[in-house]
Write an enzyme that holds these catalytic residues in place. Sequence first.
Site, short mmCIF file in Angstrom:
data_model
loop_
_atom_site.label_atom_id
_atom_site.label_comp_id
_atom_site.label_asym_id
_atom_site.label_seq_id
_atom_site.Cartn_x
_atom_site.Cartn_y
_atom_site.Cartn_z
N PHE A 139 0.50 -1.22 -0.27
CA PHE A 139 0.05 -0.28 0.00
C PHE A 139 0.89 1.52 0.05
O PHE A 139 0.08 2.43 0.01
CB PHE A 139 -1.26 -0.19 1.07
N LYS A 198 8.42 -3.21 5.75
CA LYS A 198 9.39 -4.63 5.31
C LYS A 198 9.27 -5.59 4.05
O LYS A 198 8.06 -5.81 3.48
CB LYS A 198 9.54 -5.84 6.42
N ALA A 206 5.41 -7.46 17.20
CA ALA A 206 5.05 -6.18 17.86
C ALA A 206 4.16 -6.10 18.98
O ALA A 206 4.43 -6.27 19.82
CB ALA A 206 3.29 -5.77 16.46
N LYS A 210 13.96 -11.69 4.65
CA LYS A 210 13.68 -13.01 5.44
C LYS A 210 12.53 -13.32 5.71
O LYS A 210 11.75 -14.36 5.99
CB LYS A 210 14.00 -12.25 7.34
N ARG A 248 4.42 -14.25 11.08
CA ARG A 248 2.63 -14.71 10.84
C ARG A 248 2.91 -15.25 9.79
O ARG A 248 2.49 -16.25 8.82
CB ARG A 248 2.30 -13.51 10.28
N ASN A 249 3.82 -15.37 8.58
CA ASN A 249 4.46 -15.98 7.72
C ASN A 249 4.69 -17.05 7.90
O ASN A 249 4.38 -17.70 6.80
CB ASN A 249 5.69 -15.38 7.12
N LYS A 267 -1.83 -8.17 7.30
CA LYS A 267 -1.18 -8.64 5.69
C LYS A 267 -0.03 -9.51 5.78
O LYS A 267 0.74 -8.83 6.52
CB LYS A 267 -1.25 -7.35 4.78
N GLN A 279 3.57 -10.45 4.11
CA GLN A 279 5.30 -9.70 3.16
C GLN A 279 5.13 -10.38 2.98
O GLN A 279 5.75 -10.48 1.36
CB GLN A 279 5.24 -8.42 4.33
N1 LIG Z 1 3.49 -6.62 12.96
C1 LIG Z 1 4.60 -6.99 13.14
O1 LIG Z 1 5.15 -7.46 13.95
C2 LIG Z 1 5.32 -6.20 12.34
C3 LIG Z 1 6.79 -6.25 13.08
C4 LIG Z 1 8.03 -5.54 12.32
C5 LIG Z 1 7.50 -4.83 10.74
N2 LIG Z 1 6.54 -5.20 10.80
C6 LIG Z 1 6.24 -4.55 9.35
O2 LIG Z 1 5.95 -3.25 9.18
C7 LIG Z 1 4.63 -3.38 8.22
C8 LIG Z 1 3.06 -3.44 8.53
O3 LIG Z 1 2.91 -4.17 9.51
P1 LIG Z 1 1.97 -4.29 10.40
O4 LIG Z 1 1.67 -5.73 10.80
O5 LIG Z 1 1.24 -3.21 11.36
O6 LIG Z 1 0.56 -4.14 9.23
P2 LIG Z 1 -0.76 -5.50 9.56
O7 LIG Z 1 -0.23 -6.33 8.75
O8 LIG Z 1 -1.64 -4.87 10.88
O9 LIG Z 1 -1.62 -4.63 8.04
C9 LIG Z 1 -3.12 -4.26 8.50
C10 LIG Z 1 -2.74 -2.32 8.37
O10 LIG Z 1 -2.64 -2.23 7.10
C11 LIG Z 1 -3.73 -0.92 7.22
N3 LIG Z 1 -3.99 -1.57 5.34
C12 LIG Z 1 -4.92 -2.37 4.70
N4 LIG Z 1 -5.82 -1.73 3.22
C13 LIG Z 1 -4.82 -1.15 3.59
C14 LIG Z 1 -5.05 -0.43 2.03
N5 LIG Z 1 -5.59 -0.58 1.23
N6 LIG Z 1 -4.33 0.94 2.18
C15 LIG Z 1 -3.76 1.67 3.14
N7 LIG Z 1 -3.32 0.64 3.85
C16 LIG Z 1 -4.11 -0.84 4.30
C17 LIG Z 1 -4.74 -1.17 7.58
O11 LIG Z 1 -5.50 0.20 7.88
C18 LIG Z 1 -4.14 -1.46 9.23
O12 LIG Z 1 -3.09 -0.63 9.37
C19 LIG Z 1 4.75 -4.80 7.41
O13 LIG Z 1 5.53 -4.64 6.54
C20 LIG Z 1 5.15 -5.64 8.38
O14 LIG Z 1 6.15 -6.39 7.17
C21 LIG Z 1 5.48 -5.55 11.37
O1 LIG Z 2 4.40 -11.27 11.95
P1 LIG Z 2 4.92 -11.35 10.44
O2 LIG Z 2 5.57 -13.16 10.05
O3 LIG Z 2 5.22 -10.66 9.32
O4 LIG Z 2 7.08 -10.39 11.04
C1 LIG Z 2 7.43 -9.56 11.70
C2 LIG Z 2 8.24 -9.06 11.86
O5 LIG Z 2 8.73 -8.70 10.46
C3 LIG Z 2 9.61 -9.20 13.01
O6 LIG Z 2 10.06 -8.36 13.10
#
Ligand SMILES: NC(=O)c1ccc[n+]([C@@H]2O[C@H](COP(=O)([O-])OP(=O)(O)OC[C@H]3O[C@@H](n4cnc5c(N)ncnc54)[C@H](O)[C@@H]3O)[C@@H](O)[C@H]2O)c1
Ligand SMILES: O=P(O)(O)OC[C@H](O)CO
Length: 274
Positions: free
Chosen positions: A10, A33, A66, A118, A182-183, A211, A213
């Site tokens: 997005f 990521k 998270a 990763k 989650r992956n 979602k 990735q």
């Molecule tokens: N969750 C984790 O543990 C974690 C940790 C580190 C990094 N990340 C990275 O952070 C990024 C975000 O992950 P997350 O877990 O916060 O997201 P998520 O998987 O919880 O996705 C939900 C988010 O996406 C938004 N969304 C859904 N559809 C959308 C659209 N059409 N347009 C814009 N936004 C939309 C939602 O509003 C919500 O805020 C990813 O790249 C992930 O790899 C996540």
């Molecule tokens: O839950 P995943 O697999 O999207 O991984 C979450 C974070 O990237 C871990 O640092």
Amino acid sequence: MLVFCTPHQFVESICKQLQGKVNPNAKAISLIKGMEVKPDGPVMLSKLITKHLGIDCSVLMGANIANEVAMEQFSEATVGYKADTSIAKSWVQAFATPYFHVAAIKDVEGVELCGTLKNVVAIAAGFVDGLGMGNNTKAAIMRIGLKEMIGFSKLLFPTVSDATFFESCGVADLITTCFGGRNRKVAEAYARNGGKRSFDELEAELLGGQKLQGVLTAGEVFQVLKARNWEKKFPLFATVHKIAIGHLPPSTIVDYDNESAQKLHRNPSVGVIG
Ligand SMILES: NC(=O)c1ccc[n+]([C@@H]2O[C@H](COP(=O)([O-])OP(=O)(O)OC[C@H]3O[C@@H](n4cnc5c(N)ncnc54)[C@H](O)[C@@H]3O)[C@@H](O)[C@H]2O)c1
Ligand SMILES: O=P(O)(O)OC[C@H](O)CO
């Protein structure tokens, strides 16, 4: 200070909505990521943010599942910055807490590619779990995956540093995602179901609106492998994509061309020592 944290698919549409509304002196950081693949090649998201908004963009990646961070359990993260040390220091100051340690390194592409790639290895680790294979197999897949992460990153950006892979963004994030992410979880379900239920269906069922990735990233990486004729250099990455789209059964995750893998590990042109 602008913090980007959304699923990577997005980002471009969000940037387009922000165009003309951002102070040109603002600084951005991406916690996202993933990458985009354009007709002329792969584009890192930090670069895409800079291109659309005209502002500096650093990245923050690491072993940061998270809910564990939210519970204030000790963890580490890595800021990747382009050139300006004062920007790096301000991001470290903004994020660091006694339970969240942040180190900064001048290797924005290396840090971002660690976080991106990763997720592909985590899909492979999930397949191994879903097939009922043990820790030795998972460790082997993670080792081969790490080698491919290093090789791919250095082929794309020769400036990427080996040391980056030993920071939280590298090996630590690989470990946590391959065991707790989650992956991994959705890929495990995919393999358990013999590839008969799609990733989209399993994602909706298991992640409650969150979602994945890794599957998209595997497809994006595969586009790069195809375009550059690198498929044989990165058998694990290629196999993950082919399994995810149903062209190979999950069991082939341990059945790819080992000869090519050995060549990759010994090929100094990709900077990997066997
Ligand atoms: N969750 C984790 O543990 C974690 C940790 C580190 C990094 N990340 C990275 O952070 C990024 C975000 O992950 P997350 O877990 O916060 O997201 P998520 O998987 O919880 O996705 C939900 C988010 O996406 C938004 N969304 C859904 N559809 C959308 C659209 N059409 N347009 C814009 N936004 C939309 C939602 O509003 C919500 O805020 C990813 O790249 C992930 O790899 C996540
Ligand atoms: O839950 P995943 O697999 O999207 O991984 C979450 C974070 O990237 C871990 O640092």
